[in-house]
Write a protein that holds these residues in place. Sequence first.
Motif, mmCIF file in Angstrom:
data_model
loop_
_atom_site.group_PDB
_atom_site.id
_atom_site.type_symbol
_atom_site.label_atom_id
_atom_site.label_comp_id
_atom_site.label_asym_id
_atom_site.label_seq_id
_atom_site.Cartn_x
_atom_site.Cartn_y
_atom_site.Cartn_z
ATOM 1 N N ALA A 60 -16.313 -3.155 8.722
ATOM 2 C CA ALA A 60 -15.379 -3.688 7.721
ATOM 3 C C ALA A 60 -15.255 -2.720 6.541
ATOM 4 C CB ALA A 60 -15.834 -5.063 7.249
ATOM 5 N N GLU A 61 -16.367 -2.121 6.130
ATOM 6 C CA GLU A 61 -16.320 -1.138 5.034
ATOM 7 C C GLU A 61 -15.509 0.091 5.432
ATOM 8 O OE1 GLU A 61 -20.320 -0.297 3.771
ATOM 9 O OE2 GLU A 61 -20.655 -2.379 3.181
ATOM 10 N N ASP A 62 -15.650 0.530 6.683
ATOM 11 C CA ASP A 62 -14.853 1.659 7.168
ATOM 12 C C ASP A 62 -13.363 1.329 7.133
ATOM 13 O OD1 ASP A 62 -17.124 3.155 7.624
ATOM 14 O OD2 ASP A 62 -17.165 2.780 9.791
ATOM 15 N N VAL A 63 -13.029 0.111 7.550
ATOM 16 C CA VAL A 63 -11.623 -0.314 7.542
ATOM 17 C C VAL A 63 -11.118 -0.411 6.100
ATOM 18 C CG1 VAL A 63 -10.021 -2.179 8.136
ATOM 19 C CG2 VAL A 63 -11.746 -1.433 9.794
ATOM 20 N N LEU A 64 -11.970 -0.849 5.184
ATOM 21 C CA LEU A 64 -11.583 -0.896 3.770
ATOM 22 C C LEU A 64 -11.236 0.513 3.280
ATOM 23 C CD1 LEU A 64 -11.282 -2.524 1.110
ATOM 24 C CD2 LEU A 64 -13.695 -2.009 0.669
ATOM 25 N N GLN A 65 -12.073 1.470 3.647
ATOM 26 C CA GLN A 65 -11.820 2.864 3.269
ATOM 27 C C GLN A 65 -10.481 3.335 3.843
ATOM 28 O OE1 GLN A 65 -13.870 4.743 1.339
ATOM 29 N NE2 GLN A 65 -12.482 6.464 1.409
ATOM 30 N N GLU A 66 -10.260 3.039 5.124
ATOM 31 C CA GLU A 66 -8.991 3.403 5.769
ATOM 32 C C GLU A 66 -7.813 2.749 5.049
ATOM 33 O OE1 GLU A 66 -8.850 2.735 10.068
ATOM 34 O OE2 GLU A 66 -11.017 3.097 10.124
ATOM 35 N N THR A 67 -8.024 1.520 4.592
ATOM 36 C CA THR A 67 -6.969 0.778 3.891
ATOM 37 C C THR A 67 -6.550 1.517 2.626
ATOM 38 O OG1 THR A 67 -7.775 -1.331 4.751
ATOM 39 C CG2 THR A 67 -6.378 -1.422 2.792
ATOM 40 N N PHE A 68 -7.527 1.944 1.837
ATOM 41 C CA PHE A 68 -7.187 2.653 0.599
ATOM 42 C C PHE A 68 -6.518 3.999 0.882
ATOM 43 C CE2 PHE A 68 -10.179 -0.350 -1.396
ATOM 44 C CZ PHE A 68 -9.336 -0.802 -2.404
ATOM 45 N N VAL A 69 -6.947 4.671 1.916
ATOM 46 C CA VAL A 69 -6.310 5.943 2.282
ATOM 47 C C VAL A 69 -4.859 5.689 2.692
ATOM 48 C CG1 VAL A 69 -6.326 7.819 3.978
ATOM 49 C CG2 VAL A 69 -8.472 7.090 2.907
ATOM 50 N N LYS A 70 -4.648 4.654 3.496
ATOM 51 C CA LYS A 70 -3.286 4.348 3.943
ATOM 52 C C LYS A 70 -2.408 3.923 2.766
ATOM 53 C CE LYS A 70 -0.496 2.306 7.426
ATOM 54 N NZ LYS A 70 -0.457 1.831 8.782
ATOM 55 N N ILE A 71 -2.959 3.134 1.843
ATOM 56 C CA ILE A 71 -2.192 2.719 0.663
ATOM 57 C C ILE A 71 -1.755 3.955 -0.114
ATOM 58 C CG2 ILE A 71 -2.389 1.610 -1.621
ATOM 59 C CD1 ILE A 71 -4.194 -0.519 -0.182
ATOM 60 N N TRP A 72 -2.680 4.873 -0.299
ATOM 61 C CA TRP A 72 -2.391 6.085 -1.078
ATOM 62 C C TRP A 72 -1.319 6.929 -0.382
ATOM 63 C CZ3 TRP A 72 -2.974 7.812 -5.787
ATOM 64 C CH2 TRP A 72 -2.836 9.179 -6.050
ATOM 65 N N HIS A 73 -1.468 7.123 0.925
ATOM 66 C CA HIS A 73 -0.536 8.000 1.642
ATOM 67 C C HIS A 73 0.827 7.363 1.918
ATOM 68 C CE1 HIS A 73 -3.183 11.356 2.155
ATOM 69 N NE2 HIS A 73 -4.129 10.588 2.683
ATOM 70 N N SER A 74 0.885 6.049 2.000
ATOM 71 C CA SER A 74 2.166 5.424 2.327
ATOM 72 C C SER A 74 2.745 4.648 1.149
ATOM 73 C CB SER A 74 2.003 4.509 3.546
ATOM 74 O OG SER A 74 1.097 3.470 3.270
ATOM 75 N N PHE A 75 2.284 4.940 -0.048
ATOM 76 C CA PHE A 75 2.756 4.179 -1.208
ATOM 77 C C PHE A 75 4.261 4.307 -1.420
ATOM 78 C CE2 PHE A 75 3.479 3.018 -5.617
ATOM 79 C CZ PHE A 75 2.893 1.759 -5.591
ATOM 80 N N SER A 76 4.838 5.404 -0.980
ATOM 81 C CA SER A 76 6.291 5.594 -1.159
ATOM 82 C C SER A 76 7.084 4.515 -0.407
ATOM 83 C CB SER A 76 6.709 6.982 -0.689
ATOM 84 O OG SER A 76 6.392 7.141 0.681
ATOM 85 N N SER A 77 6.473 3.870 0.588
ATOM 86 C CA SER A 77 7.188 2.814 1.330
ATOM 87 C C SER A 77 7.106 1.448 0.635
ATOM 88 C CB SER A 77 6.638 2.694 2.758
ATOM 89 O OG SER A 77 5.327 2.183 2.736
ATOM 90 N N TYR A 78 6.304 1.346 -0.435
ATOM 91 C CA TYR A 78 6.205 0.083 -1.171
ATOM 92 C C TYR A 78 7.411 -0.086 -2.082
ATOM 93 C CZ TYR A 78 4.932 -3.303 -4.696
ATOM 94 O OH TYR A 78 4.952 -4.377 -5.544
ATOM 95 N N SER A 79 7.940 -1.306 -2.103
ATOM 96 C CA SER A 79 9.074 -1.608 -2.967
ATOM 97 C C SER A 79 8.781 -2.896 -3.728
ATOM 98 C CB SER A 79 10.338 -1.780 -2.116
ATOM 99 O OG SER A 79 11.372 -2.306 -2.914
ATOM 100 N N THR A 80 8.961 -2.858 -5.040
ATOM 101 C CA THR A 80 8.704 -4.046 -5.867
ATOM 102 C C THR A 80 9.671 -5.179 -5.524
ATOM 103 O OG1 THR A 80 10.082 -3.089 -7.602
ATOM 104 C CG2 THR A 80 7.699 -2.813 -7.818
ATOM 105 N N GLU A 81 10.851 -4.835 -4.991
ATOM 106 C CA GLU A 81 11.821 -5.861 -4.630
ATOM 107 C C GLU A 81 11.354 -6.697 -3.431
ATOM 108 O OE1 GLU A 81 13.630 -2.462 -4.733
ATOM 109 O OE2 GLU A 81 13.450 -2.885 -6.878
ATOM 110 N N LYS A 82 10.542 -6.101 -2.577
ATOM 111 C CA LYS A 82 10.098 -6.794 -1.361
ATOM 112 C C LYS A 82 8.911 -7.714 -1.605
ATOM 113 C CE LYS A 82 11.670 -3.286 1.888
ATOM 114 N NZ LYS A 82 11.247 -2.300 2.887
ATOM 115 N N GLY A 83 8.199 -7.528 -2.694
ATOM 116 C CA GLY A 83 7.064 -8.403 -2.955
ATOM 117 C C GLY A 83 6.041 -7.760 -3.877
#
Length: 183
Positions: free
Chosen positions: A51-74
């Motif tokens: 679970a800790e490894d997946v948490l780490q992966e989660t933060f890496v993915k958030i950082w690398h794919s942040f450009s796909s986040y839109s405030t209009e979507k949620g």
Amino acid sequence: MSKKRKISLSEEELVLSLQHREKIAVEALYDMYSASLFGVISRIISDAAIAEDVLQETFVKIWHSFSSYSTEKGRLFTWMVNIARNLAIDKIRSKDFKNQNKNQEIENNVTFIDEQRNTVYKPELMGIKDLVQTLKPEQQLIVNLVYFKGYTHVEAAEELGIPLGTIKTRLRMAIQELRKHFN
């Protein structure tokens, strides 16, 4: 000793910092959301280390794919929870995870069966120690050190003050002698 102060930003400040790829954004993101995201992941994956490894992966993915986040979507948190949840699900569906669990089940079952049947490796009950007593005294000593006390060949040589080659030769001869009893 000073404690590291946790960073807390408003969601708008955090989104702006992430968009500008600022270091403070990563620290704030972790400080503000790691416990919640770990909780989401832990409900899916019970093994804390994975679970800790997946948490780490989660933060890496958030950082690398942040450009796909839109405030209009949620909200940011909802977007991050979806990433964490999807990564956790992907992990439990992965072949490595399934194989690891199968191996773990086998190891646990062997231990469980041993405990149920109260089986423990005791060479003295198998008559091995009695057979060792039939060897020459110098062979007995080496067999006892290496096989019953867990010494390495080098440690046995140091303990007895004899060359490593002598240890290996005497051990080989002792094993050959013991094999005669099993043929």
